[in-house]
Design an enzyme around this catalytic site. Structure first.
Site, PDB file in Angstrom:
ATOM      1  N   ASP A  64     107.838  34.789  45.801  1.00  0.00           N
ATOM      2  CA  ASP A  64     108.083  33.349  45.701  1.00  0.00           C
ATOM      3  C   ASP A  64     107.281  32.863  44.495  1.00  0.00           C
ATOM      4  O   ASP A  64     106.041  32.838  44.536  1.00  0.00           O
ATOM      5  CB  ASP A  64     107.615  32.657  46.992  1.00  0.00           C
ATOM      6  N   SER A 144     115.930  25.387  29.721  1.00  0.00           N
ATOM      7  CA  SER A 144     117.272  24.818  29.890  1.00  0.00           C
ATOM      8  C   SER A 144     117.498  23.840  28.740  1.00  0.00           C
ATOM      9  O   SER A 144     116.544  23.406  28.087  1.00  0.00           O
ATOM     10  CB  SER A 144     117.320  24.053  31.227  1.00  0.00           C
ATOM     11  N   TYR A 157     114.131  17.995  37.458  1.00  0.00           N
ATOM     12  CA  TYR A 157     114.477  19.249  36.775  1.00  0.00           C
ATOM     13  C   TYR A 157     114.200  19.118  35.277  1.00  0.00           C
ATOM     14  O   TYR A 157     113.597  20.004  34.671  1.00  0.00           O
ATOM     15  CB  TYR A 157     115.954  19.546  37.044  1.00  0.00           C
ATOM     16  N   LYS A 161     111.519  21.297  33.204  1.00  0.00           N
ATOM     17  CA  LYS A 161     111.963  22.206  32.130  1.00  0.00           C
ATOM     18  C   LYS A 161     111.331  21.812  30.784  1.00  0.00           C
ATOM     19  O   LYS A 161     111.061  22.680  29.958  1.00  0.00           O
ATOM     20  CB  LYS A 161     113.489  22.241  32.048  1.00  0.00           C
TER      21      LYS A 161
END
Ligand SMILES: NC(=O)c1ccc[n+]([C@@H]2O[C@H](COP(=O)([O-])OP(=O)(O)OC[C@H]3O[C@@H](n4cnc5c(N)ncnc54)[C@H](O)[C@@H]3O)[C@@H](O)[C@H]2O)c1
Length: 250
Positions: A64, A144, A157, A161
């Site tokens: 993890d 990304s 997100y 990123k």
């Protein structure tokens, strides 16, 4: 007779998030070129299946990436099993559901930062010492397009990123003299389970319309770009956030 050797032959490569999507395809392509692989994923059964399908030169561990001890254990496994760590690809990542910034909870923000950004920090922290000892190495962090541009309804997100790109640039500067290259790859949307299950089709359609190539990049195209960034003869490329986006950021 040809003296050609596949570029990744006998390279020891660690990949997180290797049970699915980019990580799985990358493992398959590197295995075909003779790399030795250390694969990690929170999906223990899935990552074990990938390693079993590739052969004895691959090991798989449940990992993890939001837990520092798990991330350290993966790097240590590379040394214990294969004696070195040439390349690490910090690829595992995820996103909470799309929603307006005004509705994002603290828990969702934490989820995005833990799985996308802290994971990369933990990776670099525990991969670099092995690479320093052996005289060099290469790290690729999967960011990304959301790491270099905004994306409506994906605040957590996007923020995480962007952090991946910041960590990448900083680490590249800190460890350049140790012959360790550290880069980030910034893919546009690509139809892996992350996107097909998590992003609304109408959002993707709009993204395609705004893309100069008028299409998504395939997972295969994204992984081919990653292979070129980590290729052992790509020796002067470091500290970069490289968009693989059909020209969106041009
Ligand atoms: N597919 C895209 O369009 C796209 C675009 C830009 C960036 N990315 C990034 O690419 C990376 C790979 O994503 P993908 O598209 O292949 O998605 P995917 O969902 O197919 O694969 C992600 C993998 O990461 C694993 N994972 C999730 N949480 C984890 C955790 N806490 N610890 C360990 N493993 C965990 C999942 O089990 C899965 O196997 C991610 O970092 C993602 O943000 C994807």
């Amino acid at each position: 007779m040809s003296n050609f050797k596949p570029p990744f032959e006998n390279q020891v490569v660690l990949i997180t998030g290797a049970a699915s999507g980019f990580g799985k395809i990358l493992a398959e392509k590197l295995s075909a070129q003779g790399a030795k692989l250390v694969l990690g994923d929170i999906n223990v059964t899935g990552v074990q299946e990938v390693a079993n399908s590739l052969g004895d030169h691959c090991i798989a561990l449940g990992c993890d990436v939001t837990k520092e001890a798990d991330v350290k254990a993966l790097s240590d496994a590379a040394i214990e099993t294969f004696g070195r760590l040439d390349i690490a690809v910090n690829n595992a990542g995820s996103s909470s559901h799309m929603k307006s910034l005004l509705e994002v909870t603290e828990e969702e923000l934490d989820f995005n930062f833990n799985v996308n950004a802290k994971s990369v920090f933990f990776g670099i922290k525990h991969q670099v010492p092995h690479m320093i000892k052996q005289g060099g190495g290469c790290i690729l962090n999967v960011a990304s397009m959301a790491g270099i541009k905004g994306a409506a309804y994906l605040t957590g997100y996007v923020a995480a990123k962007h952090a991946v790109v910041g960590i990448t640039r900083t680490a590249a500067l800190e460890f350049a003299t140790h012959n360790i290259r550290i880069n980030a790859v910034c893919p546009f949307f690509s139809p892996t389970p992350l996107v097909t299950k998590g992003i609304k089709p109408e959002y993707i359609e709009r993204a395609v319309k705004g893309n100069p190539m008028k299409r998504l990049g395939s997972p295969d195209e994204m992984v081919n770009a990653m292979l070129s960034i980590i290729a052992p003869d790509n020796t002067y490329l470091t500290g970069q956030a490289i968009a693989v986006d059909g020209g969106v950021s041009a």
